[in-house]
Scaffold this motif. Structure first.
Motif, PDB file in Angstrom:
ATOM      1  N   THR A  61      21.064  -5.619 -17.411  1.00 10.06           N
ATOM      2  CA  THR A  61      21.506  -6.912 -17.935  1.00 10.06           C
ATOM      3  C   THR A  61      22.128  -6.850 -19.331  1.00 10.06           C
ATOM      4  OG1 THR A  61      19.361  -7.421 -18.936  1.00 10.06           O
ATOM      5  CG2 THR A  61      19.650  -8.042 -16.635  1.00 10.06           C
ATOM      6  N   SER A  63      24.359  -6.890 -22.557  1.00 11.35           N
ATOM      7  CA  SER A  63      25.658  -7.523 -22.786  1.00 11.35           C
ATOM      8  C   SER A  63      26.606  -6.498 -23.411  1.00 11.35           C
ATOM      9  CB  SER A  63      25.511  -8.784 -23.627  1.00 11.35           C
ATOM     10  OG  SER A  63      24.912  -8.499 -24.878  1.00 11.35           O
ATOM     11  N   SER A  64      27.815  -6.931 -23.814  1.00 11.60           N
ATOM     12  CA  SER A  64      28.809  -5.931 -24.244  1.00 11.60           C
ATOM     13  C   SER A  64      28.339  -5.153 -25.469  1.00 11.60           C
ATOM     14  CB  SER A  64      30.161  -6.597 -24.521  1.00 11.60           C
ATOM     15  OG  SER A  64      30.060  -7.481 -25.618  1.00 11.60           O
ATOM     16  N   THR A  69      20.370  -9.332 -23.682  1.00 15.30           N
ATOM     17  CA  THR A  69      21.417 -10.331 -23.466  1.00 15.30           C
ATOM     18  C   THR A  69      20.884 -11.738 -23.691  1.00 15.30           C
ATOM     19  OG1 THR A  69      23.143 -11.024 -21.916  1.00 15.30           O
ATOM     20  CG2 THR A  69      20.948 -10.698 -21.005  1.00 15.30           C
ATOM     21  N   ALA A  77      28.782 -12.201 -16.954  1.00 12.26           N
ATOM     22  CA  ALA A  77      28.804 -10.966 -16.151  1.00 12.26           C
ATOM     23  C   ALA A  77      28.680 -11.287 -14.664  1.00 12.26           C
ATOM     24  CB  ALA A  77      27.677 -10.043 -16.594  1.00 12.26           C
ATOM     25  N   LYS A  83      31.425  -7.776 -19.056  1.00 16.18           N
ATOM     26  CA  LYS A  83      30.408  -7.810 -20.106  1.00 16.18           C
ATOM     27  C   LYS A  83      31.043  -8.462 -21.332  1.00 16.18           C
ATOM     28  CE  LYS A  83      27.243  -4.744 -18.340  1.00 16.18           C
ATOM     29  NZ  LYS A  83      25.773  -4.908 -18.286  1.00 16.18           N
ATOM     30  N   ASP A  92      36.048 -12.714 -22.229  1.00 15.59           N
ATOM     31  CA  ASP A  92      35.592 -11.345 -22.452  1.00 15.59           C
ATOM     32  C   ASP A  92      35.238 -11.138 -23.921  1.00 15.59           C
ATOM     33  OD1 ASP A  92      37.986 -10.932 -23.817  1.00 15.59           O
ATOM     34  OD2 ASP A  92      38.929  -9.784 -22.194  1.00 15.59           O
ATOM     35  N   GLU A 334      25.275  -2.235 -12.984  1.00 14.80           N
ATOM     36  CA  GLU A 334      25.422  -3.214 -14.059  1.00 14.80           C
ATOM     37  C   GLU A 334      25.392  -4.624 -13.457  1.00 14.80           C
ATOM     38  OE1 GLU A 334      25.516  -2.474 -17.212  1.00 14.80           O
ATOM     39  OE2 GLU A 334      25.745  -0.299 -17.015  1.00 14.80           O
ATOM     40  N   ASN A 335      25.052  -5.626 -14.285  1.00 14.87           N
ATOM     41  CA  ASN A 335      25.050  -7.009 -13.788  1.00 14.87           C
ATOM     42  C   ASN A 335      26.434  -7.440 -13.288  1.00 14.87           C
ATOM     43  OD1 ASN A 335      26.082  -7.058 -16.400  1.00 14.87           O
ATOM     44  ND2 ASN A 335      24.623  -8.577 -17.184  1.00 14.87           N
ATOM     45  N   THR A 336      27.490  -6.836 -13.860  1.00 20.71           N
ATOM     46  CA  THR A 336      28.840  -7.134 -13.371  1.00 20.71           C
ATOM     47  C   THR A 336      29.007  -6.682 -11.923  1.00 20.71           C
ATOM     48  OG1 THR A 336      29.537  -5.039 -14.346  1.00 20.71           O
ATOM     49  CG2 THR A 336      29.952  -7.030 -15.644  1.00 20.71           C
TER      50      THR A 336
END
Ligand code: MG
Ligand code: ZN
Length: 348
Positions: A61, A63-64, A69, A77, A83, A92, A334-336
């Motif tokens: 989870t 984040s970028s 997150t 995501a 992310k 983005d 990844e969550n994406t």
């Protein structure tokens, strides 16, 4: 209004339609906000969840830029497949708009809906239709909802539509855009117009332990009676307040919210089993509270939880998948990857 929405979409970096062959006609994405594995386990001990023997995966989870997150980056995501920075909605990490599943589904002619127990402008649902640098811009997010083209949305947050600082009456604008406005949850099932705007609370709905009743499963039932059509549908359902209970270190409320979400999941699974063409994915945006289940009783179906933090944690969250395309959700990603797999299953 429809033309305006398409123009807005054109300003997004819409990836070329891949023309992939869909394996599912419909998809239902259920998000338990803050619903980590300990929360799910506590729900299982307290009352027989419906998440039996599906495909299971784990989602990272982060984040970028941050290990832990927030719900905005996590929802971006899941909804948009990128992310981003904590706090960002549908943009983005550089602040550029990215198209959400709802928008991609609409381009294919699918019907789309959102059902939540928070304000409809709250971070999780917002990432499915809005593009804002900050989740705090509730009024701007509400403005994005008016032109979103969603066929239905049900949640709270009415005050961001009818008592705005800019004086605009977004309730009137929603009606002009063809929505039937419903402000009492008991009126949702009887709505007749093709588009439904359910704004049934000033901000968040009440907690399940303070009288929300069967609002969430009923709203999912209403959605599933309205959305099916020849080109399929995408529905996102959020148990928004699992997270709130864990932030407050209230284990019994957290579990009660999970059991309520499970009733909504049951509606989705019943529909998917009858339909045979519907992918159902149940996951979380992140874990909240750092919950540890330290004792309890199987005989009495009780569990004791200890909280490690008042905030979110970086622990991976489970992904449960049912129906056509479900097998692709096994593994760690990844969550994406949740976005990627739903998009691929729907051929978007
Ligand atoms: Mg949320
Ligand atoms: Zn939270």
């Amino acid at each position: 209004m429809r033309r305006l929405a398409l123009v807005l979409l054109a300003t997004c970096a819409v990836p070329a339609l891949a023309g992939r062959k869909p394996v599912a006609r419909n998809a239902i994405l259920v998000i338990g906000d803050g619903m980590g594995l300990a929360q799910v386990t506590a729900g299982l001990v307290r009352g027989q969840l419906r998440l039996e023997s599906p495909v299971v995966g784990l989602s990272k989870t982060f984040s970028s830029r941050q290990l832990v997150t927030d719900s905005a980056a996590a929802a971006t995501a899941l909804a948009c497949g990128v992310k981003t920075k904590n706090g960002a909605i549908g943009v983005d990490a550089a602040g550029r708009r990215v198209p959400a599943l709802v928008e991609l589904a609409r381009l294919k002619g699918m019907r789309t809906g959102l059902v939540v127990t928070s304000s409809i402008t709250h971070a999780t649902p917002a990432a499915f239709y809005a593009h804002q640098i900050s989740r705090k811009n509730d009024e701007a997010i509400a403005r994005d909802l008016v032109t979103s083209g969603l066929d239905l949305f049900i949640g709270g947050g009415r005050r961001f539509f009818d008592r705005r600082s800019d004086g605009c009456d977004l309730m009137a604008e929603l009606e002009a855009a063809g929505y039937e406005l419903v402000t009492d949850p008991r009126g949702l099932a009887a709505a007749k117009e093709p588009r439904l705007a359910g704004l049934v609370a000033e901000e968040d709905l009440p907690t399940i332990t303070s009288g929300r009743g069967p609002y969430l499963p009923d709203a999912v039932g209403t959605s599933l009676s309205r959305l099916p059509g020849p080109k399929g549908f995408f529905l996102m359902v959020e148990g928004s307040q699992v997270d709130f209970g864990a932030h407050d270190h209230d284990a019994s409320r957290t579990i009660a919210e999970i059991l309520d979400l499970d009733l909504a999941i049951a509606r989705a699974l019943d529909f998917a089993r009858r339909d045979g063409e519907t992918l159902v994915v149940v996951t979380a945006d992140h874990e909240t509270g750092g919950i540890a289940l330290t004792s309890g009783s199987l005989e009495k179906s009780t569990v004791e939880a200890r909280f490690g933090t008042k905030e979110h944690t970086a622990t991976m969250v489970p992904v449960f998948a049912f129906g056509p395309g479900a097998e692709s959700f096994a593994g760690i990603y990844e969550n994406t990857g949740v976005f990627d797999r739903i998009r691929s299953a729907l051929g978007l």
